[in-house]
Design an enzyme around this catalytic site. Structure first.
Site, PDB file in Angstrom:
ATOM      1  N   ARG A 125       0.847  -1.202   0.000  1.00 55.31           N
ATOM      2  CA  ARG A 125       0.000   0.000   0.000  1.00 55.31           C
ATOM      3  C   ARG A 125       0.888   1.262   0.000  1.00 55.31           C
ATOM      4  NH1 ARG A 125      -0.660   4.799   2.207  1.00 55.31           N
ATOM      5  NH2 ARG A 125      -0.385   3.976   4.308  1.00 55.31           N
ATOM      6  N   ASP A 126       1.561   1.511   1.098  1.00 53.74           N
ATOM      7  CA  ASP A 126       2.353   2.744   1.228  1.00 53.74           C
ATOM      8  C   ASP A 126       3.500   2.755   0.222  1.00 53.74           C
ATOM      9  OD1 ASP A 126       2.975   5.186   2.271  1.00 53.74           O
ATOM     10  OD2 ASP A 126       3.458   4.488   4.276  1.00 53.74           O
ATOM     11  N   HIS A 171       4.232   4.111  12.891  1.00 49.33           N
ATOM     12  CA  HIS A 171       4.475   4.031  11.442  1.00 49.33           C
ATOM     13  C   HIS A 171       5.544   5.062  11.090  1.00 49.33           C
ATOM     14  CE1 HIS A 171       2.748   3.864   7.157  1.00 49.33           C
ATOM     15  NE2 HIS A 171       3.476   4.959   7.128  1.00 49.33           N
ATOM     16  N   CYS A 180       5.088   9.095   0.370  1.00 50.51           N
ATOM     17  CA  CYS A 180       3.745   9.629   0.175  1.00 50.51           C
ATOM     18  C   CYS A 180       3.748  10.546  -1.045  1.00 50.51           C
ATOM     19  CB  CYS A 180       3.327  10.409   1.423  1.00 50.51           C
ATOM     20  SG  CYS A 180       1.800  11.330   1.227  1.00 50.51           S
TER      21      CYS A 180
HETATM   22 ZN    ZN Z   1       3.552   6.144   5.393  1.00 52.92          ZN
END
Ligand code: ZN
Length: 321
Positions: free
Chosen positions: A24-25, A216, A249
């Site tokens: 995901r990230d 995280h 991100c």
């Molecule tokens: Zn992250």
């Protein structure tokens, strides 16, 4: 699996839960399309290596994050492996409906601690986000799907700088009021430091003792694993990381990879903390991920091997002949 017989620190948790967020990230920032079957193959390899918790994908707008537009197909391809939790990031009610239809194991909702980052990332204020997430939580509860709350920029904001601990607590309290009992502090742009980790975890423990905390970290400034040590010292037993150190991100300038899962596992095992993960098998998956992405990735243990993996003397030339 090699673990030291005695823990490095008696106060550390004996065992931690690792949440793998690479698909995901990590993948959300990869431009070239990664086929669903390849993503599923990587996740299956990670399950075989002993990982049990995944933020596997997200149900965000396919226009915003085209790489993750196959979330439903990915979950369908994986089925429901026994003892494995497959969660997904969900930004709004529409995403929640899609995640429920896809049979997700848990949903992760998120809001930024900083107003500027929330406006940039989600195009709405924090208050508007929280109101929308309360609806997501109600809808998920109706479908029997657990919801976890994440706070982005919990240790600092690329636009505002320092983020007051009060801003983090305010969002944590709002999640708590919705019935959420698991909270991830996201270090979106790698601004966390060990003192900030201790400060925020202690403040949350004092304010909301029944809230489970996950950390995280991104390794943007090279102190990701030092932050894990601070988290362990503060009693945190859930950490999110990416295989091979994938990550970044797309909506935060300069954001780089998550802390690397195999480097994290190596550190934990050397400190006498159990993970349930086979480091060698995990490194093999990390090298495969590097092949899939087609460029060198930041993970270090997958390249160097664990410290007691010795080399044949004849295989190495001496420096001075
Ligand atoms: Zn992250």
């Amino acid at each position: 699996m090699t673990t030291t017989p005695r823990p490095y620190c008696e106060d550390f948790p004996r065992r931690v839960q690792i949440v793998e967020v690479g698909t995901r990230d990590g993948f959300q920032a990869v431009e070239g399309w990664i086929p669903t079957a390849t993503k599923a193959g990587i996740l299956k390899g990670l399950i075989t290596a002993g990982l049990r918790h995944f933020e596997a994908t997200s149900f965000v707008s396919p226009r915003a994050v085209p790489q993750l537009r196959d979330g439903a197909a990915l979950l369908a391809e994986l089925g429901a492996p026994k003892g494995v939790m497959l969660s997904a990031l969900v930004p709004n009610l529409r995403g929640a409906e899609a995640a429920i239809a896809a049979g997700v194991g848990a949903m992760v909702v998120f809001v930024s601690a900083s107003e500027s980052h929330n406006l940039k990332n989600l195009n709405r204020s924090r208050a508007e986000s929280l109101a929308a997430l309360a609806e997501v939580r109600t809808r998920a509860a109706g479908a029997g799907v657990p919801v976890q709350g994440a706070i982005a920029t919990a240790f600092g904001c690329p636009f505002e700088g320092d983020v007051p601990v009060a801003a983090v607590l305010e969002i944590a309290r709002a999640y708590h009021a919705m019935g959420i009992r698991r909270l991830t502090l996201g270090d979106t742009t790698g601004m966390a430091t060990p003192p900030l980790v201790r400060e925020r975890v202690q403040a949350l423990d004092a304010a909301l003792p029944d809230m489970e905390i996950a950390l995280h970290f991104h390794n943007t400034r090279g102190v990701g694993l030092a932050n894990v040590m601070a988290g362990l010292e503060a009693g945190v037993w859930i950490y999110e990381s990416s295989v091979a150190g994938l990550g970044g991100c797309p909506f935060a300038p300069g954001a780089t990879g998550n802390i690397c899962t195999e480097d994290l596992v190596y550190l934990l095992h050397e400190c006498g903390v159990e993970t349930g993960v086979d480091l060698e098998a995990l490194c093999a998956v990390a090298r495969e991920v590097e092949r899939v992405i087609g460029r060198p990735l930041p993970g270090q243990v997958m390249k160097a091997g664990p410290r007691l993996q010795t080399a044949d003397m004849d295989s190495v030339r001496t420096a001075c002949g």
